[in-house]
Design an enzyme around this catalytic site. Structure first.
Site, short mmCIF file in Angstrom:
data_model
loop_
_atom_site.label_atom_id
_atom_site.label_comp_id
_atom_site.label_asym_id
_atom_site.label_seq_id
_atom_site.Cartn_x
_atom_site.Cartn_y
_atom_site.Cartn_z
N ASN A 82 7.75 4.15 -15.80
CA ASN A 82 6.52 4.15 -15.02
C ASN A 82 5.35 4.03 -15.98
O ASN A 82 5.43 4.52 -17.11
CB ASN A 82 6.41 5.46 -14.21
CG ASN A 82 5.32 5.39 -13.15
OD1 ASN A 82 5.35 4.52 -12.29
ND2 ASN A 82 4.34 6.28 -13.24
N SER A 99 13.31 -2.56 3.69
CA SER A 99 12.81 -1.87 4.88
C SER A 99 13.52 -0.55 5.07
O SER A 99 14.68 -0.39 4.70
CB SER A 99 13.00 -2.72 6.13
OG SER A 99 12.55 -1.98 7.25
N MET A 146 8.51 5.28 -3.30
CA MET A 146 9.54 4.29 -3.01
C MET A 146 10.47 4.09 -4.21
O MET A 146 11.70 4.09 -4.08
CB MET A 146 8.91 2.96 -2.60
CG MET A 146 8.26 2.96 -1.23
SD MET A 146 9.43 3.23 0.13
CE MET A 146 10.32 1.68 0.12
N HIS A 165 10.28 -9.38 9.92
CA HIS A 165 10.82 -8.08 10.36
C HIS A 165 9.67 -7.16 10.77
O HIS A 165 9.70 -6.54 11.83
CB HIS A 165 11.65 -7.44 9.24
CG HIS A 165 11.92 -5.98 9.45
ND1 HIS A 165 10.96 -5.00 9.21
CD2 HIS A 165 13.00 -5.32 9.91
CE1 HIS A 165 11.45 -3.82 9.50
NE2 HIS A 165 12.69 -3.98 9.94
N ASN A 166 8.65 -7.08 9.94
CA ASN A 166 7.54 -6.18 10.24
C ASN A 166 6.78 -6.64 11.48
O ASN A 166 6.33 -5.81 12.28
CB ASN A 166 6.60 -6.07 9.05
CG ASN A 166 7.18 -5.21 7.94
OD1 ASN A 166 8.40 -5.10 7.81
ND2 ASN A 166 6.32 -4.59 7.15
N GLU A 205 8.70 -5.58 14.36
CA GLU A 205 8.52 -4.12 14.48
C GLU A 205 7.23 -3.80 15.25
O GLU A 205 7.23 -2.93 16.13
CB GLU A 205 8.48 -3.53 13.06
CG GLU A 205 8.16 -2.07 12.94
CD GLU A 205 8.01 -1.67 11.46
OE1 GLU A 205 8.86 -2.05 10.63
OE2 GLU A 205 7.02 -0.98 11.14
N LYS A 256 11.30 -10.38 5.44
CA LYS A 256 10.79 -9.01 5.55
C LYS A 256 9.47 -9.00 6.33
O LYS A 256 9.21 -8.12 7.15
CB LYS A 256 10.60 -8.38 4.17
CG LYS A 256 9.85 -7.04 4.16
CD LYS A 256 10.59 -5.98 4.94
CE LYS A 256 10.06 -4.57 4.90
NZ LYS A 256 8.70 -4.27 4.63
P1 NBP Z 1 2.32 2.46 -4.48
O1 NBP Z 1 2.17 1.22 -3.73
O2 NBP Z 1 1.41 3.58 -4.17
O3 NBP Z 1 2.18 2.13 -6.04
C1 NBP Z 1 2.17 3.16 -7.01
C2 NBP Z 1 2.91 2.69 -8.23
O4 NBP Z 1 2.30 1.51 -8.76
C3 NBP Z 1 2.87 3.72 -9.33
O5 NBP Z 1 4.12 3.72 -9.98
C4 NBP Z 1 1.78 3.20 -10.23
O6 NBP Z 1 1.88 3.64 -11.55
C5 NBP Z 1 2.04 1.74 -10.16
N1 NBP Z 1 0.95 0.87 -10.65
C6 NBP Z 1 -0.26 0.61 -10.11
BR1 NBP Z 1 -0.91 1.34 -8.60
N2 NBP Z 1 -0.97 -0.25 -10.83
C7 NBP Z 1 -0.21 -0.55 -11.88
C8 NBP Z 1 -0.39 -1.40 -13.00
N3 NBP Z 1 -1.49 -2.14 -13.14
N4 NBP Z 1 0.59 -1.45 -13.92
C9 NBP Z 1 1.71 -0.73 -13.77
N5 NBP Z 1 1.95 0.07 -12.72
C10 NBP Z 1 1.00 0.16 -11.78
O7 NBP Z 1 3.83 2.98 -4.43
P2 NBP Z 1 4.81 3.10 -3.17
O8 NBP Z 1 4.11 3.65 -1.99
O9 NBP Z 1 6.02 3.80 -3.68
O10 NBP Z 1 5.18 1.60 -2.85
C11 NBP Z 1 5.78 0.72 -3.79
C12 NBP Z 1 5.95 -0.65 -3.17
O11 NBP Z 1 6.80 -0.52 -2.05
C13 NBP Z 1 4.65 -1.26 -2.66
O12 NBP Z 1 4.67 -2.65 -2.88
C14 NBP Z 1 4.68 -0.98 -1.18
O13 NBP Z 1 3.99 -1.94 -0.41
C15 NBP Z 1 6.14 -0.99 -0.89
N6 NBP Z 1 6.44 -0.04 0.22
C16 NBP Z 1 7.41 -0.33 1.04
C17 NBP Z 1 7.73 0.53 2.05
C18 NBP Z 1 8.83 0.18 2.91
O14 NBP Z 1 9.10 0.82 3.91
N7 NBP Z 1 9.53 -0.87 2.58
C19 NBP Z 1 7.07 1.72 2.25
C20 NBP Z 1 6.10 2.01 1.41
C21 NBP Z 1 5.78 1.11 0.39
P3 NBP Z 1 1.12 4.99 -12.01
O15 NBP Z 1 2.01 6.11 -11.59
O16 NBP Z 1 1.02 4.85 -13.47
O17 NBP Z 1 -0.20 5.01 -11.31
#
Ligand code: NBP
Length: 478
Positions: A33, A128, A13, A187-188, A191, A184
């Site tokens: 990151n 979203s 994301m 919204h879900n 959905e 949001k």
């Molecule tokens: P993830 O939810 O899988 O999170 C991975 C990221 O979190 C990596 O950058 C990881 O760093 C970092 N991280 C973690 Br885990 N623990 C950490 C910590 N203690 N300190 C610092 N960084 C930490 O990523 P995503 O799937 O891209 O989702 C990101 C957000 O977006 C989430 O909140 C998710 O719910 C939301 N989301 C939204 C949608 C949408 O359609 N709107 C879809 C998917 C997700 P690392 O690389 O060092 O492990």
């Protein structure tokens, strides 16, 4: 040149959002990151993006022009708190920290309060549209202070999806503190309801009309050209037309029928229960997923009796038109209930939310994007004091046109033993609202009988109680 915006959290994301930002005129994007290699790899893979890679939180702060504006895209919950604290320690008063993850709005309220005390603008921003939306244009639901939005808004406008109708960016300042994440969440929930309703329509065509997935796909394509025009209907047709890549017929028939969920649908229902708002369409959709994923109970169900065969439908074309109307009607109910929850949340948490604006920013980018949302925006524009969407003439008329067919669909499903929880509960909601008298009068007397909870009368002021175990006279409660 310093970056005008930063993104930390380089999973799918965050990477896509950073690339989206970098692709827009005027943005220079700093990326960060926890595991630095991921940020370095993204910059190496996209040399044209001009990313500024920050190795530490301090580097990240140094890379950003003031007021600093940074978006956090990490796992919701404790990781988000960890990253917020890390940034808050190196940021300064007036800076803006945006959480774009799927946070619980109550966490957002708490975080905003804590950061405001340190002079930092915290913005919980619902995003979203999934991975593709993040990359090409999501629907954005930012909360937080108006001051934060003054800097952030123009940047978000560069990346938001644009509505096909008027090209307007799908972003608005939703309200203070947790308003964006609350919206949001709803919204879900909507959905979930939308998907469940489409699933029920499919099941009716399959089990009562005996249609093949490809035939049903054609029907959805046809519906997608009218009032049901939406992203979810469009992808439904594509999914139903998909053959198993391993061969041997439609893919849908090989997929385990156990639906997953990540929790925001249940949050919508839990909060609706707390707020006292009936969101029965959304609730049935959440329950339907739970039921589908319960093999032990479904195994017991295999032994239970039901109708021998589905009802015989006289004219399939009429029945298809009935399903189409039922789907539209039940969808109106689900959205009306969702907007009721938004209004109730706004009342409880002190947000000034303009429902027409919410419908407006859902017209593109997000999963529930649909022509229908433009109609909702118009309904609120025509009557800003609208209590329920069911009161809008345009929707009342659609419900009136659909209601007979809606009843035929639910009746046929019941007689055929095909579950249509969302179609049925939305019809029950419609009929409950229509009923001049409800059996709630009986409930009140039962409550008075066993618990002396008192009742009010239609013909007198005050609260009353019957001496049920005495002479059964009525007494007025002070
Ligand atoms: P993830 O939810 O899988 O999170 C991975 C990221 O979190 C990596 O950058 C990881 O760093 C970092 N991280 C973690 Br885990 N623990 C950490 C910590 N203690 N300190 C610092 N960084 C930490 O990523 P995503 O799937 O891209 O989702 C990101 C957000 O977006 C989430 O909140 C998710 O719910 C939301 N989301 C939204 C949608 C949408 O359609 N709107 C879809 C998917 C997700 P690392 O690389 O060092 O492990």
């Amino acid at each position: 040149g310093r970056a005008n915006i930063g993104v930390t959290g380089m999973a799918v994301m965050g990477s896509n959002l950073a690339r989206n930002l970098a692709s827009r005129e005027g943005n220079t994007v700093a990326i960060h990151n926890r595991t630095t290699e991921k940020a370095e790899r993204l910059a190496a893979d996209h040399p044209d993006a001009g990313f500024v890679v920050a190795r530490t939180a301090q580097d990240f702060a140094d890379a950003l022009a003031r007021p600093r504006t940074a978006v956090i895209m990490v796992k919701a919950g404790a990781p988000t708190d960890a990253v917020i604290n890390e940034l808050a320690d190196v940021f300064e008063p007036g800076d803006i920290i945006v959480d774009g993850g799927n946070a619980d709005f109550r966490d957002t309220i708490r975080r905003e309060r804590e950061l405001r005390a340190r002079g930092i603008n915290f913005v919980g921003c619902g995003i979203s549209g999934g991975e593709e939306g993040a990359l090409l244009g999501p629907s954005l639901m930012p909360g937080g202070s108006a001051e934060g939005y003054a800097t952030l808004g123009p940047i978000l406008q560069t990346i938001a999806a644009r509505a096909p109708e008027d090209g307007e960016p799908c972003v608005t300042h939703v309200g203070t503190d947790g308003a964006g994440h609350f919206v949001k969440m709803v919204h879900n929930g909507i959905e979930y309801a939308d998907m469940q309703l489409i699933g029920e329509a499919y099941d009716l065509m399959r089990r009562i009309l005996g249609m093949t997935p490809a035939e049903i796909a054609d029907v959805f394509d046809e519906w997608n050209a009218g009032e049901l025009d939406s992203y979810l209907i469009e992808i439904t047709a594509q999914v139903l037309r998909q053959d198993d890549p391993r061969g041997g017929g439609p893919l849908i028939d090989k997929v385990l029928d156990a639906a997953g969920a990540k929790g925001t649908g249940s949050w919508t229902v839990q909060n609706a229960l707390d707020l006292g708002v009936p969101v029965s369409g959304i609730a049935e959709a959440v329950f339907a997923r739970s039921l589908s994923s319960d093999p032990a109970r479904r195994a017991i169900g295999q032994e239970l009796p039901g109708p021998e065969r589905p009802v015989r439908v006289e004219d399939p074309r009429v029945f298809l038109a009935d399903i189409r109307g039922a789907l539209h009607a039940a969808k109106i109910i689900a959205y009306a209930q969702g907007f009721d929850e938004i209004a109730a949340g706004a009342g409880k948490y002190g947000w000034e939310i303009h429902p027409g604006e919410i419908a407006r920013i859902w017209r593109a980018g997000c999963i529930i994007r649909a022509r229908f949302l433009g109609t909702i925006t118009q309904a609120y524009a025509d009557d800003p004091g609208l209590v329920s969407l069911l009161g809008a003439p345009v929707f009342a008329e659609s419900l009136g046109k659909a209601q007979q067919g809606w009843r035929r669909v639910v009746a046929a499903a019941v007689y055929s033993g095909v579950p249509v929880p969302a179609f049925a509960t939305s019809l029950a909601y419609y009929d409950a609202l229509r009923s001049p008298r409800l059996p709630a009068a009986l409930t009140q007397l039962q409550r008075d009988f066993f618990g002396a909870h008192t009742y009010r009368r239609t013909d007198d002021e005050g609260s009353f109680h019957v001496l049920w175990s005495g002479d059964r006279s009525e007494v007025r409660e002070s």
